[in-house]
Scaffold this motif. Structure first.
Motif, short mmCIF file in Angstrom:
data_model
loop_
_atom_site.label_atom_id
_atom_site.label_comp_id
_atom_site.label_asym_id
_atom_site.label_seq_id
_atom_site.Cartn_x
_atom_site.Cartn_y
_atom_site.Cartn_z
N MET A 67 0.84 -1.30 0.07
CA MET A 67 0.12 -0.01 0.08
C MET A 67 1.00 1.20 -0.03
N ASN A 82 2.14 1.80 -3.33
CA ASN A 82 1.34 1.79 -4.56
C ASN A 82 -0.04 3.06 -4.30
N TRP A 83 0.04 3.52 -2.90
CA TRP A 83 -0.97 4.53 -2.69
C TRP A 83 -1.13 5.68 -3.99
N ASP A 84 -0.27 6.03 -4.63
CA ASP A 84 -0.43 6.93 -5.78
C ASP A 84 -1.12 6.47 -6.94
#
Length: 41
Positions: free
Chosen positions: A15, A18-20
Motif C-alpha cells: 500500500m 501503490n498509494w499514488d
C-alpha cells in the motif's frame, strides 16, 4: 502468528508503494462522475 505479522508488513509495504496509483484511479473516477453530472444539467 509470525506469518500473519509478515503478511501484514507485506500488505503495508504494498500500500505504501501503490498509494499514488489508488489516488490516480480515484481522481479519474471523480472526474468522470463530475463530467457526467455536469453533462446532465
Amino acid at each position: 502468528m509470525q506469518t500473519l505479522q509478515n503478511g501484514y508488513k507485506g500488505l503495508s509495504l504494498l500500500m505504501l508503494l501503490n498509494w499514488d496509483r489508488a489516488l490516480y484511479l480515484a481522481t479519474i473516477a471523480a472526474a468522470l462522475w463530475l463530467g457526467a453530472y455536469l453533462g446532465s444539467l
